[in-house]
Write a protein that holds these residues in place. Structure first.
Motif, PDB file in Angstrom:
ATOM      1  N   ASP A   1      -2.326  13.508  -5.407  1.00  0.00           N
ATOM      2  CA  ASP A   1      -3.660  12.896  -5.398  1.00  0.00           C
ATOM      3  C   ASP A   1      -3.540  11.431  -4.992  1.00  0.00           C
ATOM      4  OD1 ASP A   1      -6.189  11.852  -5.964  1.00  0.00           O
ATOM      5  OD2 ASP A   1      -6.486  13.171  -7.694  1.00  0.00           O
ATOM      6  N   ASP A   2      -3.680  11.160  -3.703  1.00  0.00           N
ATOM      7  CA  ASP A   2      -3.506   9.796  -3.195  1.00  0.00           C
ATOM      8  C   ASP A   2      -4.504   8.827  -3.815  1.00  0.00           C
ATOM      9  OD1 ASP A   2      -1.516  10.796  -1.613  1.00  0.00           O
ATOM     10  OD2 ASP A   2      -2.712  10.847   0.233  1.00  0.00           O
ATOM     11  N   GLU A   3      -5.746   9.262  -3.970  1.00  0.00           N
ATOM     12  CA  GLU A   3      -6.786   8.377  -4.504  1.00  0.00           C
ATOM     13  C   GLU A   3      -6.487   7.990  -5.949  1.00  0.00           C
ATOM     14  OE1 GLU A   3     -11.649   8.357  -5.228  1.00  0.00           O
ATOM     15  OE2 GLU A   3     -10.716   9.869  -3.937  1.00  0.00           O
ATOM     16  N   LYS A   4      -6.070   8.962  -6.747  1.00  0.00           N
ATOM     17  CA  LYS A   4      -5.753   8.670  -8.147  1.00  0.00           C
ATOM     18  C   LYS A   4      -4.550   7.734  -8.244  1.00  0.00           C
ATOM     19  CE  LYS A   4      -6.292  11.656 -11.469  1.00  0.00           C
ATOM     20  NZ  LYS A   4      -6.151  12.805 -12.409  1.00  0.00           N
ATOM     21  N   ARG A   5      -3.570   7.937  -7.388  1.00  0.00           N
ATOM     22  CA  ARG A   5      -2.382   7.090  -7.421  1.00  0.00           C
ATOM     23  C   ARG A   5      -2.744   5.638  -7.103  1.00  0.00           C
ATOM     24  NH1 ARG A   5       0.016  10.129  -4.432  1.00  0.00           N
ATOM     25  NH2 ARG A   5       0.625   8.930  -2.594  1.00  0.00           N
ATOM     26  N   VAL A   6      -3.642   5.445  -6.149  1.00  0.00           N
ATOM     27  CA  VAL A   6      -4.101   4.093  -5.811  1.00  0.00           C
ATOM     28  C   VAL A   6      -4.844   3.480  -6.994  1.00  0.00           C
ATOM     29  CG1 VAL A   6      -5.684   2.775  -4.354  1.00  0.00           C
ATOM     30  CG2 VAL A   6      -4.174   4.486  -3.325  1.00  0.00           C
ATOM     31  N   ASP A   7      -5.704   4.267  -7.645  1.00  0.00           N
ATOM     32  CA  ASP A   7      -6.443   3.765  -8.810  1.00  0.00           C
ATOM     33  C   ASP A   7      -5.490   3.394  -9.941  1.00  0.00           C
ATOM     34  OD1 ASP A   7      -8.865   4.071  -7.550  1.00  0.00           O
ATOM     35  OD2 ASP A   7      -9.321   6.015  -8.470  1.00  0.00           O
ATOM     36  N   PHE A   8      -4.517   4.266 -10.204  1.00  0.00           N
ATOM     37  CA  PHE A   8      -3.546   3.991 -11.264  1.00  0.00           C
ATOM     38  C   PHE A   8      -2.793   2.695 -10.975  1.00  0.00           C
ATOM     39  CE2 PHE A   8      -2.555   8.194 -13.654  1.00  0.00           C
ATOM     40  CZ  PHE A   8      -3.911   8.442 -13.796  1.00  0.00           C
ATOM     41  N   ALA A   9      -2.402   2.517  -9.727  1.00  0.00           N
ATOM     42  CA  ALA A   9      -1.655   1.312  -9.353  1.00  0.00           C
ATOM     43  C   ALA A   9      -2.495   0.062  -9.588  1.00  0.00           C
ATOM     44  CB  ALA A   9      -1.226   1.395  -7.893  1.00  0.00           C
ATOM     45  N   ARG A  10      -3.767   0.121  -9.218  1.00  0.00           N
ATOM     46  CA  ARG A  10      -4.645  -1.041  -9.389  1.00  0.00           C
ATOM     47  C   ARG A  10      -4.824  -1.381 -10.870  1.00  0.00           C
ATOM     48  NH1 ARG A  10      -8.758   0.963  -7.402  1.00  0.00           N
ATOM     49  NH2 ARG A  10     -10.085   1.243  -9.238  1.00  0.00           N
ATOM     50  N   PHE A  11      -5.048  -0.351 -11.689  1.00  0.00           N
ATOM     51  CA  PHE A  11      -5.205  -0.587 -13.122  1.00  0.00           C
ATOM     52  C   PHE A  11      -3.915  -1.154 -13.730  1.00  0.00           C
ATOM     53  CE2 PHE A  11      -8.824   2.514 -13.019  1.00  0.00           C
ATOM     54  CZ  PHE A  11      -9.770   1.672 -13.598  1.00  0.00           C
ATOM     55  N   GLY A  12      -2.770  -0.660 -13.269  1.00  0.00           N
ATOM     56  CA  GLY A  12      -1.495  -1.154 -13.790  1.00  0.00           C
ATOM     57  C   GLY A  12      -1.284  -2.623 -13.488  1.00  0.00           C
ATOM     58  N   VAL A  13      -1.578  -3.015 -12.252  1.00  0.00           N
ATOM     59  CA  VAL A  13      -1.443  -4.428 -11.874  1.00  0.00           C
ATOM     60  C   VAL A  13      -2.377  -5.291 -12.711  1.00  0.00           C
ATOM     61  CG1 VAL A  13      -1.829  -6.093 -10.026  1.00  0.00           C
ATOM     62  CG2 VAL A  13      -0.641  -3.948  -9.532  1.00  0.00           C
TER      63      VAL A  13
ATOM     64  N   PRO B   1       0.847  -1.198   0.000  1.00  0.00           N
ATOM     65  CA  PRO B   1       0.000   0.000   0.000  1.00  0.00           C
ATOM     66  C   PRO B   1       0.882   1.248   0.000  1.00  0.00           C
ATOM     67  CG  PRO B   1      -0.701  -1.569   1.690  1.00  0.00           C
ATOM     68  CD  PRO B   1       0.620  -2.050   1.178  1.00  0.00           C
ATOM     69  N   PHE B   2       0.402   2.317  -0.619  1.00  0.00           N
ATOM     70  CA  PHE B   2       1.221   3.520  -0.735  1.00  0.00           C
ATOM     71  C   PHE B   2       1.612   4.090   0.619  1.00  0.00           C
ATOM     72  CE2 PHE B   2      -0.302   3.542  -5.113  1.00  0.00           C
ATOM     73  CZ  PHE B   2       0.841   3.940  -5.789  1.00  0.00           C
ATOM     74  N   GLU B   3       0.749   3.936   1.616  1.00  0.00           N
ATOM     75  CA  GLU B   3       1.073   4.503   2.927  1.00  0.00           C
ATOM     76  C   GLU B   3       2.236   3.771   3.593  1.00  0.00           C
ATOM     77  OE1 GLU B   3      -2.670   1.886   3.438  1.00  0.00           O
ATOM     78  OE2 GLU B   3      -1.877   3.387   2.026  1.00  0.00           O
TER      79      GLU B   3
ATOM     80  N   ASP C   1      -3.469   4.287 -15.872  1.00  0.00           N
ATOM     81  CA  ASP C   1      -2.442   3.669 -15.027  1.00  0.00           C
ATOM     82  C   ASP C   1      -1.131   4.454 -15.079  1.00  0.00           C
ATOM     83  OD1 ASP C   1      -1.603   2.911 -17.589  1.00  0.00           O
ATOM     84  OD2 ASP C   1      -2.442   0.907 -17.382  1.00  0.00           O
ATOM     85  N   GLY C   2      -1.164   5.587 -15.779  1.00  0.00           N
ATOM     86  CA  GLY C   2       0.006   6.445 -15.881  1.00  0.00           C
ATOM     87  C   GLY C   2      -0.281   7.600 -16.812  1.00  0.00           C
ATOM     88  N   TYR C   3       0.773   8.319 -17.163  1.00  0.00           N
ATOM     89  CA  TYR C   3       0.634   9.434 -18.092  1.00  0.00           C
ATOM     90  C   TYR C   3       1.671   9.302 -19.202  1.00  0.00           C
ATOM     91  CZ  TYR C   3      -2.356  11.940 -14.762  1.00  0.00           C
ATOM     92  OH  TYR C   3      -3.378  12.314 -13.924  1.00  0.00           O
ATOM     93  N   ILE C   4       1.245   9.628 -20.418  1.00  0.00           N
ATOM     94  CA  ILE C   4       2.147   9.737 -21.565  1.00  0.00           C
ATOM     95  C   ILE C   4       2.228  11.211 -21.940  1.00  0.00           C
ATOM     96  CG2 ILE C   4       2.519   9.160 -23.988  1.00  0.00           C
ATOM     97  CD1 ILE C   4       2.914   6.759 -22.280  1.00  0.00           C
ATOM     98  N   VAL C   5       3.445  11.753 -21.969  1.00  0.00           N
ATOM     99  CA  VAL C   5       3.626  13.152 -22.350  1.00  0.00           C
ATOM    100  C   VAL C   5       4.472  13.218 -23.613  1.00  0.00           C
ATOM    101  CG1 VAL C   5       3.444  13.907 -19.953  1.00  0.00           C
ATOM    102  CG2 VAL C   5       5.703  13.486 -20.931  1.00  0.00           C
TER     103      VAL C   5
END
Length: 504
Positions: free
Chosen positions: A470-482, A320-322, A448-452
């Motif tokens: 943005d803690d919530e977005k980071r958790v969502d991105f991590a879940r989608f990535g996995v 977990p991020f925390e 799950d991330g950003y493309i620039v």
């Protein structure tokens, strides 16, 4: 039989060789015979194979093949015990040598205190024995394979350079004699190899011609034609195209194929030679975009097939991020120009100015020493000392990824970008340049991330700071990535390869 061609397997590997090792796992899953094939001499090869968990049955080295050392007999007795060699040398010199030993070497001096021989050691095992003439010049070095047999003797000439090498089989018989002289370009190089096989001597003008003969020797297995897949193309192409036997030949192109990284740019010379050889059965590329772009550049007689190089054969523990270091940003890249680490430092400077506690960890081995010095200077010039930490190469993915908040990728070009897959398996979101090729086919932007845009390090910094805030977005991105990485597990990867093998 499928052969994956490269030059050697070192203790530190690029993504290309890791992709080959992953491919072996996939072929084992499919129960399709395959081997990594190497043709450069490497006494540490089998130790490196252990590091990378490559079974002996999945590896074939040219020198092992000719030295009858592909696998050693179960009753083989190691020949490099330091104590035994020391006792033998003392006996051969009637006890007149003075022996001086430490943890790294055992030195033998004559009565005039002149160094005569030295055993270089790793614990109780000798790695090499060096011999010196009456003037203290190194004239010979005997090298031991890490499995314990005398593998090579190197003889040095008047200028101190290599003049002659002898390779031995495990019984101590000479197998290959290799000679070095000045070449047309003025450099000293290998100009003649003499192979002794079945009491017949064969001469080869260079290593490439010997390797071509080796490829021919292994090209027929159980009466069936083998398929050769060239991975490290710029090194293996010449012997591959010098072969006399007719086999299927594919190039696995792991990187961009033009000199300026654009799809329309001039083809790299290696690819030009491959196309003009008239021997290719096709190209394999890891991304759909590369397949589309390359197909436009090739004659219709050379097909292009898309097959991903990624494989996640096990899913690690996702913290977990925390529980992670809140300030750890990572960049996983060897130190070379292609990886464009300078832009990552510029992006991180902007990020650190907004959040002073952030730290950027750069993981990767140094391929370009001068570039490494320039990067260290850039860190000082940007005032990032103490905030940018260059870490040594490590095999531990847990150490790299498990505690990280974000991965940055700023490469000028890639073939796939394996580090993205590795980061996603650990639930680490990615902010990447829109590099050709790979990132845009793995990262789903804003999911799950950003493309620039390529080169826009300001945008990279902005998106990274947005995600860190943005803690919530980071958790969502991590879940989608996995979740996205499940498409690259062993079974899914094997299904894609099964479909491809039916075509080729």
């Amino acid at each position: 039989m499928y052969y994956f061609l490269t030059h050697t397997i070192n203790d530190k590997l690029a993504g290309l060789e890791i992709a080959m090792i992953n491919r072996l796992k996939i072929f084992r899953e499919m129960d399709v015979p395959a081997k990594i094939v190497t043709f450069h001499f490497n006494r540490q090869l089998h130790e490196n194979m252990k590091h990378w968990s490559i079974p002996e049955s999945d590896m074939l080295s040219m020198f092992d093949f000719f030295q009858n050392a592909v696998s050693l007999p179960t009753d083989f007795e190691m020949q490099n015990d330091v104590e035994q060699i020391t006792a033998r040398l003392i006996e051969e010199h009637d006890g007149e040598l003075d022996v001086q030993a430490n943890d790294r070497a055992v030195s033998f001096l004559d009565r005039q205190r002149q160094l005569k021989a030295r055993i270089n050691r790793n614990g109780n095992l000798a790695t090499s024995i060096e011999w010196f003439d009456r003037n203290g010049n190194l004239v010979r070095r005997d090298g031991f394979d890490t499995r314990g047999f005398l593998s090579i003797a190197t003889f040095f000439g008047q200028d101190g350079g290599v003049a002659h090498e002898v390779m031995y089989d495990i019984a101590g018989n000479e197998v290959i004699n290799s000679y070095y002289h000045e070449q047309a370009n003025g450099e000293i190089g290998n100009t003649l190899l003499i192979l002794k096989q079945n009491d017949v001597e064969m001469m080869f003008s260079d290593l490439d011609h010997l390797a071509a003969y080796f490829y021919d020797q292994i090209s027929i297995v159980n009466g069936e034609q083998s398929t050769f897949i060239a991975d490290r193309s710029y090194l293996v192409d010449k012997p591959l195209f010098l072969m006399k036997n007719t086999v299927k030949k594919y190039e696995f192109w792991h990187n961009t194929f033009t000199t300026d990284y654009s799809p329309e740019g001039p083809l790299v010379p290696v690819m030009e030679n491959e196309i003009n050889s008239g021997q290719l059965n096709g190209y394999l590329v890891p991304t759909r975009a590369a397949a589309v772009d390359l197909e436009k550049r090739l004659p219709a007689s050379i097909p292009v097939h898309n097959i991903s190089v990624a494989l996640n054969d096990e899913m690690p523990t996702v913290l977990p991020f925390e529980q992670r270091d809140p300030d750890k940003i990572i960049l996983v890249a060897r130190i070379e120009e292609q990886k464009n680490i300078s832009d990552a430092l510029k992006a991180f400077k902007i990020m650190r100015d907004q959040r002073s506690t952030l730290k950027l960890y750069v993981y990767g081995y140094i391929l370009d020493i001068k570039l490494n010095e320039r990067l260290q200077d850039q860190v000082r010039d940007l005032g990032l000392e103490g905030s940018v930490i260059f870490k040594a190469y490590t095999l531990s993915k847990d150490e790299i990824y498990q505690n990280a908040q974000l991965l940055l990728l700023t490469s000028r070009n890639e073939g796939w970008g394996m580090v993205i897959n590795e980061a996603f398996t650990y639930g680490v979101p990615v902010v990447s340049y829109d590099t050709k090729y790979g990132p845009s086919e793995v990262v789903t932007d804003n999911q799950d991330g950003y493309i620039v845009e390529q080169g826009d390090y300001q945008a990279m910094a902005s998106k990274s700071l947005e995600l860190l805030a943005d803690d919530e977005k980071r958790v969502d991105f991590a879940r989608f990535g996995v979740d996205a990485m499940r498409a690259f597990d062993l079974k899914a990867s094997a299904e894609r390869w099964k479909a491809l093998l039916e075509k080729i």
